[in-house]
Design a protein around this motif. Sequence first.
Motif, PDB file in Angstrom:
ATOM      1  N   VAL A  83       0.829  -1.203   0.000  1.00  0.00           N
ATOM      2  CA  VAL A  83       0.000   0.000   0.000  1.00  0.00           C
ATOM      3  C   VAL A  83       0.864   1.253   0.000  1.00  0.00           C
ATOM      4  O   VAL A  83       0.608   2.211  -0.756  1.00  0.00           O
ATOM      5  CB  VAL A  83      -0.959  -0.011   1.210  1.00  0.00           C
ATOM      6  CG1 VAL A  83      -1.524   1.385   1.484  1.00  0.00           C
ATOM      7  CG2 VAL A  83      -2.090  -0.995   0.965  1.00  0.00           C
ATOM      8  N   GLY A  84       1.899   1.271   0.821  1.00  0.00           N
ATOM      9  CA  GLY A  84       2.798   2.423   0.828  1.00  0.00           C
ATOM     10  C   GLY A  84       3.445   2.655  -0.520  1.00  0.00           C
ATOM     11  O   GLY A  84       3.587   3.797  -0.969  1.00  0.00           O
ATOM     12  N   ALA A  85       3.816   1.556  -1.184  1.00  0.00           N
ATOM     13  CA  ALA A  85       4.445   1.662  -2.506  1.00  0.00           C
ATOM     14  C   ALA A  85       3.442   2.105  -3.569  1.00  0.00           C
ATOM     15  O   ALA A  85       3.750   2.938  -4.436  1.00  0.00           O
ATOM     16  CB  ALA A  85       5.073   0.323  -2.885  1.00  0.00           C
ATOM     17  N   VAL A  86       2.232   1.565  -3.517  1.00  0.00           N
ATOM     18  CA  VAL A  86       1.201   1.916  -4.506  1.00  0.00           C
ATOM     19  C   VAL A  86       0.806   3.383  -4.381  1.00  0.00           C
ATOM     20  O   VAL A  86       0.677   4.095  -5.390  1.00  0.00           O
ATOM     21  CB  VAL A  86      -0.033   0.999  -4.337  1.00  0.00           C
ATOM     22  CG1 VAL A  86      -1.253   1.589  -5.022  1.00  0.00           C
ATOM     23  CG2 VAL A  86       0.259  -0.382  -4.914  1.00  0.00           C
ATOM     24  N   ILE A  87       0.597   3.841  -3.159  1.00  0.00           N
ATOM     25  CA  ILE A  87       0.248   5.244  -2.943  1.00  0.00           C
ATOM     26  C   ILE A  87       1.362   6.157  -3.463  1.00  0.00           C
ATOM     27  O   ILE A  87       1.104   7.268  -3.934  1.00  0.00           O
ATOM     28  CB  ILE A  87      -0.018   5.510  -1.446  1.00  0.00           C
ATOM     29  CG1 ILE A  87      -1.312   4.822  -0.995  1.00  0.00           C
ATOM     30  CG2 ILE A  87      -0.074   7.003  -1.146  1.00  0.00           C
ATOM     31  CD1 ILE A  87      -2.572   5.330  -1.662  1.00  0.00           C
ATOM     32  N   SER A  88       2.591   5.663  -3.418  1.00  0.00           N
ATOM     33  CA  SER A  88       3.739   6.427  -3.920  1.00  0.00           C
ATOM     34  C   SER A  88       3.936   6.273  -5.416  1.00  0.00           C
ATOM     35  O   SER A  88       4.888   6.841  -5.981  1.00  0.00           O
ATOM     36  CB  SER A  88       5.015   5.970  -3.203  1.00  0.00           C
ATOM     37  OG  SER A  88       4.868   6.063  -1.814  1.00  0.00           O
ATOM     38  N   GLN A  89       3.065   5.478  -6.057  1.00  0.00           N
ATOM     39  CA  GLN A  89       3.156   5.195  -7.490  1.00  0.00           C
ATOM     40  C   GLN A  89       4.525   4.619  -7.868  1.00  0.00           C
ATOM     41  O   GLN A  89       5.151   5.028  -8.851  1.00  0.00           O
ATOM     42  CB  GLN A  89       2.833   6.451  -8.302  1.00  0.00           C
ATOM     43  CG  GLN A  89       1.431   6.980  -8.029  1.00  0.00           C
ATOM     44  CD  GLN A  89       1.057   8.188  -8.883  1.00  0.00           C
ATOM     45  OE1 GLN A  89       1.443   8.274 -10.045  1.00  0.00           O
ATOM     46  NE2 GLN A  89       0.312   9.110  -8.313  1.00  0.00           N
ATOM     47  N   ALA A  90       4.978   3.673  -7.047  1.00  0.00           N
ATOM     48  CA  ALA A  90       6.266   3.016  -7.299  1.00  0.00           C
ATOM     49  C   ALA A  90       6.197   2.190  -8.578  1.00  0.00           C
ATOM     50  O   ALA A  90       5.143   1.690  -8.965  1.00  0.00           O
ATOM     51  CB  ALA A  90       6.619   2.118  -6.112  1.00  0.00           C
ATOM     52  N   ALA A  91       7.347   2.032  -9.223  1.00  0.00           N
ATOM     53  CA  ALA A  91       7.442   1.228 -10.439  1.00  0.00           C
ATOM     54  C   ALA A  91       7.230  -0.248 -10.106  1.00  0.00           C
ATOM     55  O   ALA A  91       7.396  -0.675  -8.955  1.00  0.00           O
ATOM     56  CB  ALA A  91       8.813   1.423 -11.084  1.00  0.00           C
ATOM     57  N   GLU A  92       6.890  -1.043 -11.119  1.00  0.00           N
ATOM     58  CA  GLU A  92       6.610  -2.463 -10.890  1.00  0.00           C
ATOM     59  C   GLU A  92       7.831  -3.195 -10.335  1.00  0.00           C
ATOM     60  O   GLU A  92       7.688  -4.104  -9.502  1.00  0.00           O
ATOM     61  CB  GLU A  92       6.142  -3.124 -12.188  1.00  0.00           C
ATOM     62  CG  GLU A  92       5.718  -4.571 -12.020  1.00  0.00           C
ATOM     63  CD  GLU A  92       4.637  -4.775 -10.955  1.00  0.00           C
ATOM     64  OE1 GLU A  92       4.700  -5.820 -10.262  1.00  0.00           O
ATOM     65  OE2 GLU A  92       3.759  -3.901 -10.812  1.00  0.00           O
ATOM     66  N   GLU A  93       9.001  -2.825 -10.769  1.00  0.00           N
ATOM     67  CA  GLU A  93      10.218  -3.430 -10.236  1.00  0.00           C
ATOM     68  C   GLU A  93      10.327  -3.188  -8.729  1.00  0.00           C
ATOM     69  O   GLU A  93      10.702  -4.081  -7.965  1.00  0.00           O
ATOM     70  CB  GLU A  93      11.447  -2.863 -10.952  1.00  0.00           C
ATOM     71  CG  GLU A  93      12.764  -3.490 -10.508  1.00  0.00           C
ATOM     72  CD  GLU A  93      13.962  -2.904 -11.233  1.00  0.00           C
ATOM     73  OE1 GLU A  93      15.009  -3.565 -11.262  1.00  0.00           O
ATOM     74  OE2 GLU A  93      13.844  -1.774 -11.772  1.00  0.00           O
ATOM     75  N   ASP A  94       9.974  -1.981  -8.309  1.00  0.00           N
ATOM     76  CA  ASP A  94       9.985  -1.657  -6.889  1.00  0.00           C
ATOM     77  C   ASP A  94       8.904  -2.438  -6.148  1.00  0.00           C
ATOM     78  O   ASP A  94       9.114  -2.891  -5.016  1.00  0.00           O
ATOM     79  CB  ASP A  94       9.767  -0.157  -6.681  1.00  0.00           C
ATOM     80  CG  ASP A  94      10.919   0.677  -7.224  1.00  0.00           C
ATOM     81  OD1 ASP A  94      12.073   0.270  -7.030  1.00  0.00           O
ATOM     82  OD2 ASP A  94      10.643   1.725  -7.834  1.00  0.00           O
ATOM     83  N   MET A  95       7.749  -2.596  -6.776  1.00  0.00           N
ATOM     84  CA  MET A  95       6.666  -3.359  -6.164  1.00  0.00           C
ATOM     85  C   MET A  95       7.095  -4.800  -5.905  1.00  0.00           C
ATOM     86  O   MET A  95       6.796  -5.365  -4.840  1.00  0.00           O
ATOM     87  CB  MET A  95       5.422  -3.339  -7.053  1.00  0.00           C
ATOM     88  CG  MET A  95       4.753  -1.985  -7.195  1.00  0.00           C
ATOM     89  SD  MET A  95       4.111  -1.309  -5.639  1.00  0.00           S
ATOM     90  CE  MET A  95       2.999  -2.598  -5.118  1.00  0.00           C
ATOM     91  N   GLU A  96       7.795  -5.387  -6.858  1.00  0.00           N
ATOM     92  CA  GLU A  96       8.250  -6.767  -6.692  1.00  0.00           C
ATOM     93  C   GLU A  96       9.222  -6.888  -5.520  1.00  0.00           C
ATOM     94  O   GLU A  96       9.158  -7.845  -4.736  1.00  0.00           O
ATOM     95  CB  GLU A  96       8.923  -7.260  -7.987  1.00  0.00           C
ATOM     96  CG  GLU A  96       7.953  -7.528  -9.117  1.00  0.00           C
ATOM     97  CD  GLU A  96       6.935  -8.601  -8.770  1.00  0.00           C
ATOM     98  OE1 GLU A  96       7.318  -9.606  -8.125  1.00  0.00           O
ATOM     99  OE2 GLU A  96       5.753  -8.429  -9.101  1.00  0.00           O
ATOM    100  N   ARG A  97      10.104  -5.935  -5.388  1.00  0.00           N
ATOM    101  CA  ARG A  97      11.071  -5.965  -4.282  1.00  0.00           C
ATOM    102  C   ARG A  97      10.373  -5.815  -2.937  1.00  0.00           C
ATOM    103  O   ARG A  97      10.683  -6.524  -1.980  1.00  0.00           O
ATOM    104  CB  ARG A  97      12.101  -4.851  -4.460  1.00  0.00           C
ATOM    105  CG  ARG A  97      13.089  -5.093  -5.593  1.00  0.00           C
ATOM    106  CD  ARG A  97      13.947  -3.870  -5.810  1.00  0.00           C
ATOM    107  NE  ARG A  97      14.909  -4.067  -6.887  1.00  0.00           N
ATOM    108  CZ  ARG A  97      15.392  -3.091  -7.647  1.00  0.00           C
ATOM    109  NH1 ARG A  97      15.001  -1.836  -7.433  1.00  0.00           N
ATOM    110  NH2 ARG A  97      16.258  -3.347  -8.604  1.00  0.00           N
ATOM    111  N   ILE A  98       9.413  -4.899  -2.861  1.00  0.00           N
ATOM    112  CA  ILE A  98       8.746  -4.668  -1.576  1.00  0.00           C
ATOM    113  C   ILE A  98       7.855  -5.843  -1.228  1.00  0.00           C
ATOM    114  O   ILE A  98       7.668  -6.176  -0.045  1.00  0.00           O
ATOM    115  CB  ILE A  98       7.972  -3.327  -1.588  1.00  0.00           C
ATOM    116  CG1 ILE A  98       7.861  -2.745  -0.166  1.00  0.00           C
ATOM    117  CG2 ILE A  98       6.586  -3.453  -2.191  1.00  0.00           C
ATOM    118  CD1 ILE A  98       9.151  -2.268   0.419  1.00  0.00           C
ATOM    119  N   ARG A  99       7.279  -6.507  -2.230  1.00  0.00           N
ATOM    120  CA  ARG A  99       6.481  -7.721  -1.965  1.00  0.00           C
ATOM    121  C   ARG A  99       7.363  -8.828  -1.401  1.00  0.00           C
ATOM    122  O   ARG A  99       6.976  -9.517  -0.444  1.00  0.00           O
ATOM    123  CB  ARG A  99       5.812  -8.207  -3.246  1.00  0.00           C
ATOM    124  CG  ARG A  99       4.650  -7.356  -3.728  1.00  0.00           C
ATOM    125  CD  ARG A  99       3.948  -8.002  -4.911  1.00  0.00           C
ATOM    126  NE  ARG A  99       3.030  -7.076  -5.553  1.00  0.00           N
ATOM    127  CZ  ARG A  99       3.217  -6.524  -6.755  1.00  0.00           C
ATOM    128  NH1 ARG A  99       4.296  -6.841  -7.464  1.00  0.00           N
ATOM    129  NH2 ARG A  99       2.327  -5.697  -7.252  1.00  0.00           N
TER     130      ARG A  99
END
Length: 293
Positions: A190-206
């Motif tokens: 949620v923190g990453a999505v609200i920040s509009q993080a890139a998909e690569e970043d989403m994968e790392r945070i997951r």
Amino acid sequence: MDISQFIEKYSGVIEKHLNLLYPADSGLPVIEEAMKYSLLGGGKRLRPLLAIMSCQLFDGPMDEVVPYACCIELIHTYSLIHDDLPSMDNDDYRRGRLSNHKVYGEGFALLAGDGLLNNAYEILLDCIISNPTESRIKAASIISKAAGIYGMIGGQAIDLYYENKKIDIDRLNEMHSKKTGALIKASLEVGAVISQAAEEDMERIRLYGEKLGRAYQISDDILDVVGTKEKMGKTIGKDAKENKSTYVTYYGLAKSEKLLTETVYDAKQALRAYGSRAKLLMELADFIACRDA
């Protein structure tokens, strides 16, 4: 800012927002008092803090993520109230105090949990109605799925089913990735999505969230054996007494402690690309390993 300063600062932010949710008495009997008893009765606020940390990592708007962080805490608290009920884990203590049903009775404890869960969705929908951005809709979807049968509730179902039954390691991992890990991972997403993080970043945070959630559960299982009621805020030794499936019952204490160290290392490795930017999340993984967070 180090991890202790961060926790002190943003725990205060979360507490302020949670206290504002129920400012006036609606006149309904008992229900709001029971909701506030569990919601405002302490707690580490780990999940909302993770949402804020993730948002900060990706330079997102803090004021935007806080309502979602609070919704996650509402859902987490509802799950604790229901988990303590006699028909579930049957625990008399939570967060160092009597469990909700021991104070208000099982009926109002059920309603208090239901009220907190429903209130979370009211807030999520109000956020979307006020500004229906893609990131807000995605964040609400992430939270909803993490709380449902393919997330936390599904994990609880596996846990309940396997009491007094033999479980294999794949099922044990699945149970805890859903029951404990789903909301932890969702908080970070949620923190990453609200920040509009890139998909690569989403994968790392997951990946970090998956490992962090597992580390949290392994630590919890270990502390149920070696911890104290004062530190944990709940009854100790119940897992073995009630034939619960845990990492300690599966691996033993020594191997579980080794697995905890390895899992924390894996969590931190998932964020190595961010270097010092991920310092707080790295430190939090270490805090969870010794359960000081």
